[in-house]
Motif scaffolding. Structure first.
Motif, PDB file in Angstrom:
ATOM      1  N   VAL A 253      15.963 -12.094 -40.321  1.00  0.00           N
ATOM      2  CA  VAL A 253      17.094 -11.584 -41.102  1.00  0.00           C
ATOM      3  C   VAL A 253      17.985 -10.641 -40.286  1.00  0.00           C
ATOM      4  O   VAL A 253      19.217 -10.760 -40.313  1.00  0.00           O
ATOM      5  CB  VAL A 253      16.579 -10.839 -42.366  1.00  0.00           C
ATOM      6  CG1 VAL A 253      17.742 -10.318 -43.197  1.00  0.00           C
ATOM      7  CG2 VAL A 253      15.679 -11.748 -43.193  1.00  0.00           C
ATOM      8  N   TYR A 283      12.777  -6.964 -46.983  1.00  0.00           N
ATOM      9  CA  TYR A 283      12.258  -8.099 -46.221  1.00  0.00           C
ATOM     10  C   TYR A 283      11.117  -7.710 -45.275  1.00  0.00           C
ATOM     11  O   TYR A 283      10.211  -8.496 -45.038  1.00  0.00           O
ATOM     12  CB  TYR A 283      13.400  -8.762 -45.444  1.00  0.00           C
ATOM     13  CG  TYR A 283      14.500  -9.223 -46.363  1.00  0.00           C
ATOM     14  CD1 TYR A 283      14.390 -10.431 -47.034  1.00  0.00           C
ATOM     15  CD2 TYR A 283      15.607  -8.410 -46.618  1.00  0.00           C
ATOM     16  CE1 TYR A 283      15.370 -10.849 -47.918  1.00  0.00           C
ATOM     17  CE2 TYR A 283      16.586  -8.815 -47.494  1.00  0.00           C
ATOM     18  CZ  TYR A 283      16.476 -10.029 -48.151  1.00  0.00           C
ATOM     19  OH  TYR A 283      17.439 -10.424 -49.038  1.00  0.00           O
ATOM     20  N   TRP A 329      16.764 -18.133 -40.888  1.00  0.00           N
ATOM     21  CA  TRP A 329      16.456 -17.905 -42.307  1.00  0.00           C
ATOM     22  C   TRP A 329      15.200 -18.655 -42.721  1.00  0.00           C
ATOM     23  O   TRP A 329      14.383 -18.150 -43.498  1.00  0.00           O
ATOM     24  CB  TRP A 329      17.648 -18.338 -43.175  1.00  0.00           C
ATOM     25  CG  TRP A 329      18.838 -17.462 -42.947  1.00  0.00           C
ATOM     26  CD1 TRP A 329      19.979 -17.779 -42.265  1.00  0.00           C
ATOM     27  CD2 TRP A 329      18.998 -16.103 -43.366  1.00  0.00           C
ATOM     28  NE1 TRP A 329      20.832 -16.707 -42.237  1.00  0.00           N
ATOM     29  CE2 TRP A 329      20.266 -15.665 -42.907  1.00  0.00           C
ATOM     30  CE3 TRP A 329      18.198 -15.210 -44.086  1.00  0.00           C
ATOM     31  CZ2 TRP A 329      20.739 -14.376 -43.143  1.00  0.00           C
ATOM     32  CZ3 TRP A 329      18.679 -13.926 -44.319  1.00  0.00           C
ATOM     33  CH2 TRP A 329      19.933 -13.519 -43.859  1.00  0.00           C
ATOM     34  N   ILE A 333      12.286 -16.574 -44.402  1.00  0.00           N
ATOM     35  CA  ILE A 333      12.070 -16.690 -45.853  1.00  0.00           C
ATOM     36  C   ILE A 333      11.211 -17.905 -46.208  1.00  0.00           C
ATOM     37  O   ILE A 333      10.471 -17.886 -47.183  1.00  0.00           O
ATOM     38  CB  ILE A 333      13.437 -16.796 -46.592  1.00  0.00           C
ATOM     39  CG1 ILE A 333      14.430 -15.739 -46.085  1.00  0.00           C
ATOM     40  CG2 ILE A 333      13.271 -16.738 -48.098  1.00  0.00           C
ATOM     41  CD1 ILE A 333      14.164 -14.312 -46.485  1.00  0.00           C
ATOM     42  N   TRP A 337      14.716 -21.154 -48.439  1.00  0.00           N
ATOM     43  CA  TRP A 337      15.463 -19.896 -48.275  1.00  0.00           C
ATOM     44  C   TRP A 337      16.804 -19.886 -48.985  1.00  0.00           C
ATOM     45  O   TRP A 337      17.285 -18.839 -49.422  1.00  0.00           O
ATOM     46  CB  TRP A 337      15.633 -19.582 -46.794  1.00  0.00           C
ATOM     47  CG  TRP A 337      16.464 -20.547 -46.012  1.00  0.00           C
ATOM     48  CD1 TRP A 337      16.032 -21.671 -45.377  1.00  0.00           C
ATOM     49  CD2 TRP A 337      17.877 -20.475 -45.788  1.00  0.00           C
ATOM     50  NE1 TRP A 337      17.087 -22.312 -44.756  1.00  0.00           N
ATOM     51  CE2 TRP A 337      18.226 -21.595 -44.992  1.00  0.00           C
ATOM     52  CE3 TRP A 337      18.883 -19.576 -46.142  1.00  0.00           C
ATOM     53  CZ2 TRP A 337      19.529 -21.853 -44.573  1.00  0.00           C
ATOM     54  CZ3 TRP A 337      20.180 -19.818 -45.736  1.00  0.00           C
ATOM     55  CH2 TRP A 337      20.497 -20.944 -44.951  1.00  0.00           C
ATOM     56  N   LYS A 340      17.086 -18.090 -52.245  1.00  0.00           N
ATOM     57  CA  LYS A 340      17.010 -16.626 -52.265  1.00  0.00           C
ATOM     58  C   LYS A 340      18.192 -15.971 -51.551  1.00  0.00           C
ATOM     59  O   LYS A 340      18.676 -14.923 -51.959  1.00  0.00           O
ATOM     60  CB  LYS A 340      15.686 -16.218 -51.580  1.00  0.00           C
ATOM     61  CG  LYS A 340      15.282 -14.812 -51.899  1.00  0.00           C
ATOM     62  CD  LYS A 340      13.834 -14.512 -51.523  1.00  0.00           C
ATOM     63  CE  LYS A 340      13.647 -13.001 -51.565  1.00  0.00           C
ATOM     64  NZ  LYS A 340      12.557 -12.548 -50.736  1.00  0.00           N
ATOM     65  N   ILE A 341      18.624 -16.589 -50.464  1.00  0.00           N
ATOM     66  CA  ILE A 341      19.669 -15.980 -49.633  1.00  0.00           C
ATOM     67  C   ILE A 341      21.008 -16.626 -49.949  1.00  0.00           C
ATOM     68  O   ILE A 341      21.304 -17.738 -49.496  1.00  0.00           O
ATOM     69  CB  ILE A 341      19.337 -16.141 -48.131  1.00  0.00           C
ATOM     70  CG1 ILE A 341      17.965 -15.538 -47.821  1.00  0.00           C
ATOM     71  CG2 ILE A 341      20.415 -15.507 -47.254  1.00  0.00           C
ATOM     72  CD1 ILE A 341      17.845 -14.045 -48.089  1.00  0.00           C
ATOM     73  N   LEU A 346      23.996 -11.419 -49.252  1.00  0.00           N
ATOM     74  CA  LEU A 346      24.386 -10.906 -47.937  1.00  0.00           C
ATOM     75  C   LEU A 346      25.542  -9.924 -48.042  1.00  0.00           C
ATOM     76  O   LEU A 346      25.583  -8.916 -47.345  1.00  0.00           O
ATOM     77  CB  LEU A 346      24.753 -12.064 -46.998  1.00  0.00           C
ATOM     78  CG  LEU A 346      23.603 -12.988 -46.603  1.00  0.00           C
ATOM     79  CD1 LEU A 346      23.983 -13.833 -45.401  1.00  0.00           C
ATOM     80  CD2 LEU A 346      22.334 -12.208 -46.280  1.00  0.00           C
TER      81      LEU A 346
END
Ligand code: NAD
Ligand code: ZN
Length: 353
Positions: A253, A283, A329, A333, A337, A340-341, A346
């Motif tokens: 990350v 994280y 990522w 993750i 991912w 979630k991302i 961000l």
């Protein structure tokens, strides 16, 4: 992997005997890319063994290397000499390591360096190249990438031809690194360990190197019993091991988001990782806790509010760069991912920085 290494205080003085057998002929020079912080520094430059048409080119590390800069350096070398160089030697920090690696690749590959940003796009072996790091942490001395900012992206030339043929690890060369820079570049190594050890790509190979580097970082940045020389020696080895750890896994990350800052705002790799990592408790809870202790112990003040005045479009650019680094990522993750991302997640993080 790097095929030859020497380690030891003062080993830089062996450069001449290391290079001698590699000279192709009198018309094929050794070209030295040297960090311009060493201009006029006789202690270092008087040990660079110049002969025939060999040349020192001083390079500034004020900005990270660009593809256009690499193309220009390659063109200059091709125009100035009758033959391809016998070797390229980089003496400096991560910026100079990357310049040396990229130029040595591009001397033997057609086209522009931006065409090779990515994974395994290089066709021909690079010119013989040697790395001499003068600051520790990035692992650029050991990695199979050279990170360049191009017209479209900040991305490495990752290939089997990228690693140095020879590295000289002389911790004495790091003795004059300014304190803040020592911390930022050292933390790059620490973050490599955290991201590798907490990633889904982790395996026994990466874990072994990552754990070694992690323990060294804790000793260097949190204990009080090391002499300056011991700390220099150990940080140089931590950098190497941290680099080896991510070579067989991936970063996460902090690096993905730091690339966004670097691309839009020109924030450099080490300090950028620190600025991001400071906000990643969610994280890497344990890693960030220790990082904050290190920061406090060494009285480091990180810049604040660097994203405060950015426009939506600029956030979108940074987020785009960060999200494009999919393997990072996925390592951080997991395969899902993207659930979630999101850009919103961000943006909220960048707004804190
Ligand atoms: P750097 O090359 O950016 O240099 C940082 C500063 O330290 C510069 O001002 C430089 O002049 C100075 N410096 C270096 N050695 C010194 C010495 N001995 N004494 C006094 N000053 C000294 O530093 P860095 O953090 O090592 O490198 C960052 C770069 O490395 C970025 O461009 C980043 O993209 C790249 N990088 C590459 C890899 C890779 O695997 N190829 C990995 C991580 C980072
Ligand atoms: Zn890094």
């Amino acid at each position: 992997m790097v095929s030859k290494i020497v380690f030891g205080r003062g080993s830089f003085s062996q450069l001449g005997e290391i290079l001698e057998p590699k000279r192709v002929n009198r018309n094929a020079p050794f070209i030295y890319f040297v960090d311009d912080v060493f201009k006029g520094n006789a202690w270092l430059t008087s040990r660079i063994p110049l002969a025939y048409d060999d040349k020192i080119i001083y390079v500034s590390a004020a900005e990270e290397p660009k593809t256009s800069q690499i193309d220009q350096l390659v063109e200059q070398i091709i125009l100035d000499y009758k033959e391809r160089p016998s070797g390229i030697i980089g003496i400096g920090g991560g910026c100079i390591m990357d310049v040396a690696k990229a130029v040595s690749i591009m001397l033997n590959n057609d086209g522009e360096s931006k065409d090779y940003q990515g994974w395994d796009l290089v066709k021909n072996p690079a010119v013989y190249h040697v790395g001499v790091p003068t600051i520790s942490g990035t692992g650029a001395e050991v990695s199979r990438t050279t990170i360049l900012t191009g017209p479209e992206r900040k991305l490495g030339i990752n290939s089997d031809f990228t690693p140095f043929d020879q590295v000289i690890l002389d911790p004495e060369l790091t003795k004059d690194v300014p304190k803040d820079q020592w911390f930022y570049t050292g933390m790059d190594c620490y973050v490599h360990c955290i991201e590798s050890l907490n990633g889904t790509y982790l395996n026994a190979f990466s874990k072994t190197y990552g754990e070694t580097a992690y323990e060294l970082c804790k000793e260097i940045f949190l204990s009080d019993h090391l002499t300056a020389e011991e700390a220099q020696d150990k940080l140089m080895m931590a950098s190497w091991h941290g680099g080896m750890s991510i070579a067989y896994s991936q970063v996460g990350v902090a690096h993905a988001m730091s690339y966004g800052l670097g691309y839009l705002l020109g924030v450099k790799h080490g300090i950028g990782n620190c600025i991001v990592f400071d906000h990643l408790e969610e994280y890497y809870p344990e890693g960030v806790k220790l990082f904050k202790q290190m920061k406090e112990k060494h009285n480091i003040q990180l810049p604040q509010g660097i994203c405060a005045n950015l426009k939506d479009k600029e956030f979108d650019t940074m987020i785009g760069v960060a999200l494009s680094l999919e393997p990072l990522w996925e390592n951080a993750i997991g395969k899902n991912w993207k659930k979630k991302i999101t850009p919103e997640v961000l943006k909220a993080l960048y707004q804190k920085m």
